[in-house]
Design a protein around this motif. Structure first.
Motif, PDB file in Angstrom:
ATOM      1  N   ARG A 175      93.251 122.554  44.108  1.00 46.55           N
ATOM      2  CA  ARG A 175      92.442 121.580  43.889  1.00 46.55           C
ATOM      3  C   ARG A 175      92.378 120.536  45.146  1.00 46.55           C
ATOM      4  O   ARG A 175      91.552 120.150  45.589  1.00 46.55           O
ATOM      5  CB  ARG A 175      92.911 120.554  42.667  1.00 46.55           C
ATOM      6  N   ARG A 176      93.721 120.648  45.725  1.00 49.78           N
ATOM      7  CA  ARG A 176      93.692 119.792  46.881  1.00 49.78           C
ATOM      8  C   ARG A 176      93.069 120.365  48.321  1.00 49.78           C
ATOM      9  O   ARG A 176      92.426 119.417  48.895  1.00 49.78           O
ATOM     10  CB  ARG A 176      95.285 119.625  47.476  1.00 49.78           C
ATOM     11  N   PHE A 177      92.739 121.677  48.192  1.00 49.03           N
ATOM     12  CA  PHE A 177      92.345 122.121  49.676  1.00 49.03           C
ATOM     13  C   PHE A 177      91.106 123.144  49.241  1.00 49.03           C
ATOM     14  O   PHE A 177      90.576 123.673  49.764  1.00 49.03           O
ATOM     15  CB  PHE A 177      93.480 123.240  49.964  1.00 49.03           C
ATOM     16  N   ILE A 178      90.257 123.208  47.936  1.00 44.35           N
ATOM     17  CA  ILE A 178      89.436 124.136  47.693  1.00 44.35           C
ATOM     18  C   ILE A 178      88.309 123.638  48.201  1.00 44.35           C
ATOM     19  O   ILE A 178      87.221 124.512  48.750  1.00 44.35           O
ATOM     20  CB  ILE A 178      89.132 123.965  46.164  1.00 44.35           C
ATOM     21  N   ALA A 179      88.104 122.270  48.944  1.00 44.23           N
ATOM     22  CA  ALA A 179      86.895 122.031  49.472  1.00 44.23           C
ATOM     23  C   ALA A 179      86.742 122.454  50.905  1.00 44.23           C
ATOM     24  O   ALA A 179      85.625 122.850  51.484  1.00 44.23           O
ATOM     25  CB  ALA A 179      86.904 120.397  49.732  1.00 44.23           C
ATOM     26  N   THR A 180      87.716 123.036  51.532  1.00 46.48           N
ATOM     27  CA  THR A 180      87.932 123.689  53.006  1.00 46.48           C
ATOM     28  C   THR A 180      88.329 125.035  52.873  1.00 46.48           C
ATOM     29  O   THR A 180      88.650 125.582  54.132  1.00 46.48           O
ATOM     30  CB  THR A 180      88.759 122.462  53.684  1.00 46.48           C
ATOM     31  N   GLU A 181      88.624 125.635  51.796  1.00 40.92           N
ATOM     32  CA  GLU A 181      88.981 126.948  51.750  1.00 40.92           C
ATOM     33  C   GLU A 181      88.134 127.930  50.860  1.00 40.92           C
ATOM     34  O   GLU A 181      87.521 127.094  49.883  1.00 40.92           O
ATOM     35  CB  GLU A 181      90.354 127.130  51.255  1.00 40.92           C
ATOM     36  N   ASN A 182      87.635 128.878  51.508  1.00 46.02           N
ATOM     37  CA  ASN A 182      87.005 129.572  50.405  1.00 46.02           C
ATOM     38  C   ASN A 182      87.692 130.046  49.143  1.00 46.02           C
ATOM     39  O   ASN A 182      88.719 130.535  49.106  1.00 46.02           O
ATOM     40  CB  ASN A 182      86.359 131.128  51.134  1.00 46.02           C
ATOM     41  N   ARG A 183      87.004 129.892  48.221  1.00 48.05           N
ATOM     42  CA  ARG A 183      87.628 130.282  46.620  1.00 48.05           C
ATOM     43  C   ARG A 183      88.341 131.453  46.700  1.00 48.05           C
ATOM     44  O   ARG A 183      89.378 131.653  45.869  1.00 48.05           O
ATOM     45  CB  ARG A 183      86.690 129.838  45.734  1.00 48.05           C
ATOM     46  N   ILE A 184      87.699 132.411  47.159  1.00 48.39           N
ATOM     47  CA  ILE A 184      88.263 133.838  46.900  1.00 48.39           C
ATOM     48  C   ILE A 184      89.446 134.056  47.661  1.00 48.39           C
ATOM     49  O   ILE A 184      90.653 134.855  47.212  1.00 48.39           O
ATOM     50  CB  ILE A 184      87.223 134.858  47.239  1.00 48.39           C
ATOM     51  N   THR A 185      90.013 133.262  48.578  1.00 46.76           N
ATOM     52  CA  THR A 185      91.162 133.428  49.491  1.00 46.76           C
ATOM     53  C   THR A 185      92.221 133.269  48.549  1.00 46.76           C
ATOM     54  O   THR A 185      93.558 133.606  48.672  1.00 46.76           O
ATOM     55  CB  THR A 185      91.046 132.623  50.582  1.00 46.76           C
ATOM     56  N   PHE A 186      92.035 132.182  47.582  1.00 44.11           N
ATOM     57  CA  PHE A 186      93.364 131.875  46.627  1.00 44.11           C
ATOM     58  C   PHE A 186      93.910 133.083  45.895  1.00 44.11           C
ATOM     59  O   PHE A 186      95.034 133.460  45.901  1.00 44.11           O
ATOM     60  CB  PHE A 186      93.085 130.703  45.789  1.00 44.11           C
ATOM     61  N   GLY A 187      92.989 133.711  45.187  1.00 46.62           N
ATOM     62  CA  GLY A 187      93.311 134.954  44.257  1.00 46.62           C
ATOM     63  C   GLY A 187      93.874 135.990  45.300  1.00 46.62           C
ATOM     64  O   GLY A 187      94.707 136.571  44.966  1.00 46.62           O
ATOM     65  N   PHE A 188      92.988 136.154  46.428  1.00 46.35           N
ATOM     66  CA  PHE A 188      93.490 137.298  47.255  1.00 46.35           C
ATOM     67  C   PHE A 188      94.784 137.218  48.038  1.00 46.35           C
ATOM     68  O   PHE A 188      95.509 138.253  47.550  1.00 46.35           O
ATOM     69  CB  PHE A 188      92.148 137.385  48.389  1.00 46.35           C
ATOM     70  N   TYR A 189      95.107 136.288  48.434  1.00 48.76           N
ATOM     71  CA  TYR A 189      96.179 136.039  49.169  1.00 48.76           C
ATOM     72  C   TYR A 189      97.467 136.198  48.038  1.00 48.76           C
ATOM     73  O   TYR A 189      98.529 136.621  48.195  1.00 48.76           O
ATOM     74  CB  TYR A 189      96.450 134.940  50.168  1.00 48.76           C
ATOM     75  N   ALA A 190      97.226 135.661  47.015  1.00 48.62           N
ATOM     76  CA  ALA A 190      98.358 135.615  45.962  1.00 48.62           C
ATOM     77  C   ALA A 190      98.627 137.132  45.429  1.00 48.62           C
ATOM     78  O   ALA A 190      99.919 137.405  45.335  1.00 48.62           O
ATOM     79  CB  ALA A 190      98.146 134.640  44.773  1.00 48.62           C
ATOM     80  N   SER A 191      97.527 137.661  45.187  1.00 47.37           N
ATOM     81  CA  SER A 191      97.690 138.947  44.812  1.00 47.37           C
ATOM     82  C   SER A 191      98.294 139.860  45.806  1.00 47.37           C
ATOM     83  O   SER A 191      99.002 141.047  45.445  1.00 47.37           O
ATOM     84  CB  SER A 191      96.304 139.572  44.297  1.00 47.37           C
ATOM     85  N   ALA A 192      97.698 139.798  46.996  1.00 46.07           N
ATOM     86  CA  ALA A 192      98.334 140.663  48.102  1.00 46.07           C
ATOM     87  C   ALA A 192      99.779 140.405  48.164  1.00 46.07           C
ATOM     88  O   ALA A 192     100.746 141.513  48.624  1.00 46.07           O
ATOM     89  CB  ALA A 192      97.460 140.257  49.330  1.00 46.07           C
ATOM     90  N   ALA A 193     100.215 139.218  48.327  1.00 45.22           N
ATOM     91  CA  ALA A 193     101.573 138.790  48.726  1.00 45.22           C
ATOM     92  C   ALA A 193     102.685 139.425  47.441  1.00 45.22           C
ATOM     93  O   ALA A 193     103.640 139.878  47.867  1.00 45.22           O
ATOM     94  CB  ALA A 193     101.851 137.407  48.824  1.00 45.22           C
ATOM     95  N   THR A 194     101.938 139.256  46.516  1.00 46.95           N
ATOM     96  CA  THR A 194     102.785 139.653  44.949  1.00 46.95           C
ATOM     97  C   THR A 194     102.986 141.341  45.079  1.00 46.95           C
ATOM     98  O   THR A 194     103.944 142.054  44.764  1.00 46.95           O
ATOM     99  CB  THR A 194     102.181 139.314  44.009  1.00 46.95           C
ATOM    100  N   ALA A 195     101.853 142.089  45.539  1.00 48.85           N
ATOM    101  CA  ALA A 195     101.833 143.368  45.591  1.00 48.85           C
ATOM    102  C   ALA A 195     102.785 143.846  46.697  1.00 48.85           C
ATOM    103  O   ALA A 195     103.637 144.948  46.456  1.00 48.85           O
ATOM    104  CB  ALA A 195     100.530 143.807  45.828  1.00 48.85           C
ATOM    105  N   ILE A 196     102.987 143.069  47.751  1.00 49.40           N
ATOM    106  CA  ILE A 196     103.937 143.467  48.737  1.00 49.40           C
ATOM    107  C   ILE A 196     105.060 143.242  48.648  1.00 49.40           C
ATOM    108  O   ILE A 196     106.069 144.198  48.579  1.00 49.40           O
ATOM    109  CB  ILE A 196     103.256 142.806  50.108  1.00 49.40           C
ATOM    110  N   ALA A 197     105.471 141.999  47.807  1.00 46.32           N
ATOM    111  CA  ALA A 197     106.857 141.821  47.497  1.00 46.32           C
ATOM    112  C   ALA A 197     107.487 142.768  46.415  1.00 46.32           C
ATOM    113  O   ALA A 197     108.786 143.184  46.497  1.00 46.32           O
ATOM    114  CB  ALA A 197     107.042 140.241  46.990  1.00 46.32           C
ATOM    115  N   THR A 198     106.482 143.069  45.394  1.00 45.78           N
ATOM    116  CA  THR A 198     107.217 143.967  44.408  1.00 45.78           C
ATOM    117  C   THR A 198     107.354 145.407  44.871  1.00 45.78           C
ATOM    118  O   THR A 198     107.577 146.142  44.340  1.00 45.78           O
ATOM    119  CB  THR A 198     106.192 143.853  43.113  1.00 45.78           C
ATOM    120  N   GLY A 199     106.119 145.829  45.741  1.00 42.15           N
ATOM    121  CA  GLY A 199     106.197 147.161  46.361  1.00 42.15           C
ATOM    122  C   GLY A 199     107.552 147.318  47.034  1.00 42.15           C
ATOM    123  O   GLY A 199     108.239 148.408  47.049  1.00 42.15           O
TER     124      GLY A 199
END
Length: 316
Positions: A175-199
């Motif tokens: 909510r704090r940064f959605i106005a200046t960040e593309n909405r899809i980046t929030f889901g993408f980076y969270a999933s990518a980092a989670t996949a890397i860490a658990t991998g």
């Protein structure tokens, strides 16, 4: 002062449709997680979910403007949200593995209450006595579900509650940064980092070779989770948060249905009473948030651009 134009009826209808589909898909993902958790280490289940969840996100990014929109200047922001998503995934998925899905949902529904309470120290927002009262009533509902002296001893229940906290913190950052960040980046980076860490965990601690009959639910479950995120975020883009947010509670219907059909789980009366109190409190907070923000003044965020404080977007 000018007032933002209200979204059209067709846009609101599309938002409702996206919301219903997205929240139903989240339940399908959660059902797949619960199904797979019986035969695989938790970190491997999280890896499956995160890795396959990237597929629809990458496809959507390519179709709507290319991968360039995934660029960000705030790597720290996505690092923090990724850490919250990883921790939330472990605690939430563990709860799914040992509790009925509907019971986990009932506890996760306290996230809007946490968002309202935490918006004061984190976002510097002012919360009036009506919303504070609703938060207090909501936490009474949470205590009814937790059953102090009995339920508090259950690590899975505490895990679900901790997951709600992680979800609330992650949403406040969104909510704090959605106005200046593309909405899809929030889901993408969270999933990518989670996949890397658990991998990496799989490489270090080992994993289980997927059985042939598990490959389909593994792939479908993860891709449905990624698709659900896209549908829900687009729902908030199409319609005001006050319209979209209440449909999150339809997950309880799907959770009860899937739990009964697959595991013969039925929520007990105490859990349902507590859940009803929490949902009622969340809906009242949403109502007060809508009243407080209307009409939208010039320079403010138009309705539907940012989800209200009472409507977290699930990213785990």
């Amino acid at each position: 002062m000018t007032v933002a134009l209200a979204p059209s009826r067709s846009s609101v209808s599309a938002g409702i449709g996206f919301a219903c589909l997205g929240f139903a898909l989240y339940t399908c993902m959660d059902t797949a997680v619960k199904w797979l958790s019986a035969g695989y280490p938790l970190y491997q289940v999280i890896f499956f979910n995160a890795a396959f969840g990237l597929v629809p996100m990458l496809a959507y990014a390519q179709l709507t403007g290319g991968f360039g929109q995934l660029k960000t200047r705030r790597s720290w922001l996505h690092g923090v949200r990724a850490a919250l998503a990883l921790i939330g995934s472990f605690t939430c998925f563990h709860a799914y593995s040992v509790m009925p899905i509907a019971d986990v949902y009932a506890i996760l529904f306290c996230a809007p209450l946490l968002i309202t309470a935490l918006s004061v120290p984190i976002l510097g927002e002012s919360v009036g006595w009506r919303r504070w009262s609703a938060v207090g009533v909501g936490f009474i509902g949470v205590m009814v579900m937790l059953r102090p002296g009995a339920g508090m001893a259950n690590p899975a229940i505490l895990g679900a509650l901790f997951s709600a906290v992680a979800n609330a913190l992650g949403f406040l950052l969104l909510r704090r940064f959605i106005a200046t960040e593309n909405r899809i980046t929030f889901g993408f980076y969270a999933s990518a980092a989670t996949a890397i860490a658990t991998g990496l965990m799989i490489l270090v601690f080992g994993g289980v070779m997927p059985a042939l009959n598990d490959l389909l639910p593994i792939a479908i479950g993860g891709m449905l989770g990624g698709s659900a995120y896209l549908f829900v975020t687009n729902a908030y883009r199409q319609a005001p948060a006050a319209v979209v947010a209440p449909f999150q509670y339809t997950q309880m219907i799907w959770g009860v249905l899937s739990g009964y059909l697959l595991w013969q789980d039925v929520p007990d009366t105490t859990m349902l009473i507590g859940c009803a109190i929490v949902i009622a409190s969340g809906l009242y907070i949403l109502h007060r948030e809508t009243v407080r923000q209307a009409p939208v003044a010039q320079g403010a965020t138009p309705a539907g651009t940012v989800a209200s404080a009472a409507s977290p977007i699930k990213t785990t």
